[in-house]
Design an enzyme around this catalytic site. Structure first.
Site: not given
Length: 320
Positions: A55, A140
């Site tokens: 992010y 992830h």
């Protein structure tokens, strides 16, 4: 399998804060507004915060840590993700990140599912966060890179880190219910973070959730507004769905849901936010935000009373 749904010591609460937005997802956000957004979550009673190196090439972790490191560490739960390492990008120049975040491309993401890579990922995240530990580590997007390596390399490495006490809980974060199910069957996971596959609009994740309940694996449900489609009481013509313009049939389906909600005095986003918690495997709904008022609105919606009859009516609509 472990008693993974016994997560009360982690105290996730019903509502969590997703920190992709404060990593400049799609648009730049001033530091002050990003920090105010995290503080608004805290002031609303949110105590579970989720981030990732992905992010904003670490910006999300830095901003989240800037607020949380001043809070009592035992009062909040934080998760980050492993699988992508950030390395200096010598070819950056003045370029921007090309994966949806409005940040300079001074770093680049490098997939690494090895134990050494995962340990380094955690250490790097702690440095950016300014904390001495994270509570939860998710693998992830294993399906985006290499699901086989995720299952054979990364998940055993995470199990080892949990056994050593480096993290309290482990899991997988993905948009794919099928990939998550494979991971749940292959490893002793505490949590699955599932994005967009169990919402008021559509529930292809039900087989996964049912299996998670059997395995006592908790589900943190994210993407409950379906890319914004369910985020407003009235569904606009130009609504988004799956990060793109919503097809007409999907818009009409969302409007039908909104109309049923209106009949019971409930706004569509409130029903969308609370719906996932009706499945016993779902232990938390985490929602992203990039402005303080979004956080406050979500917190208020989570506290609203929703009549049981509304859920029955929505279920009947789904059978039509």
């Amino acid at each position: 399998m472990g008693a993974a749904m016994n997560l009360e010591p982690l105290n996730l609460g019903r509502l969590g804060f997703g920190a992709a937005g404060i990593g400049n997802l799609y648009k730049p956000i001033p530091d002050g507004e990003a920090l105010a957004t995290v503080l608004a979550a805290w002031d609303s009673g949110v105590r579970y915060f989720d981030t990732a190196p992905h992010y904003g090439l670490g910006l999300s972790e830095q901003r989240l840590g800037a607020v949380l490191r001043d809070k009592p560490r035992e009062e909040f739960v934080i998760s980050t993700k492993v699988g992508r390492l950030l390395e200096a990008n010598p070819d950056a120049g003045s370029g921007k990140d090309d994966e949806g975040f409005d940040v300079p491309a001074t770093s680049r993401r490098v997939w690494d599912f090895t134990e050494a890579g995962i340990r380094r990922s955690i250490e790097d995240s702690l440095e950016r966060l300014g904390l001495d530990h994270v509570d939860i580590a998710y693998l992830h997007d294993p399906d985006v890179h290499d699901l086989h390596k995720g299952i054979s390399q990364a998940l055993p490495a995470l199990e080892k880190l949990r056994q050593e006490g480096v993290v309290k809980a482990i899991g997988v974060g993905t948009n794919s219910a099928e990939a998550a199910l494979e991971c749940v069957e292959a490893a002793d996971l505490d949590l699955v973070m599932l994005a967009g596959r169990y919402t008021l609009l559509e529930q292809p994740g039900v087989p996964l959730l049912d299996r998670c309940e059997e395995h006592r694996t908790g589900v943190v449900n994210v993407g409950v507004y379906n890319s914004g489609l369910l985020a407003r009481p009235e569904v606009p013509d130009d609504a988004h769905y799956n990060y793109d313009r919503a097809p007409r049939a999907v818009v009409e389906r969302a409007r039908a849901l909104a109309a049923v909600c209106r009949d019971f005095g409930v706004e569509l986003p409130t029903a969308a936010l609370q719906f996932p918690l009706r499945h016993p495997a779902v232990v938390n709904v985490t929602v992203g935000a990039s402005r303080p008022e979004q956080v406050t609105s979500n917190a208020n919606r989570m506290q609203e009373s929703v009549p049981e009859e509304l859920w029955d009516a929505l279920e009947a609509l789904g059978r039509d």
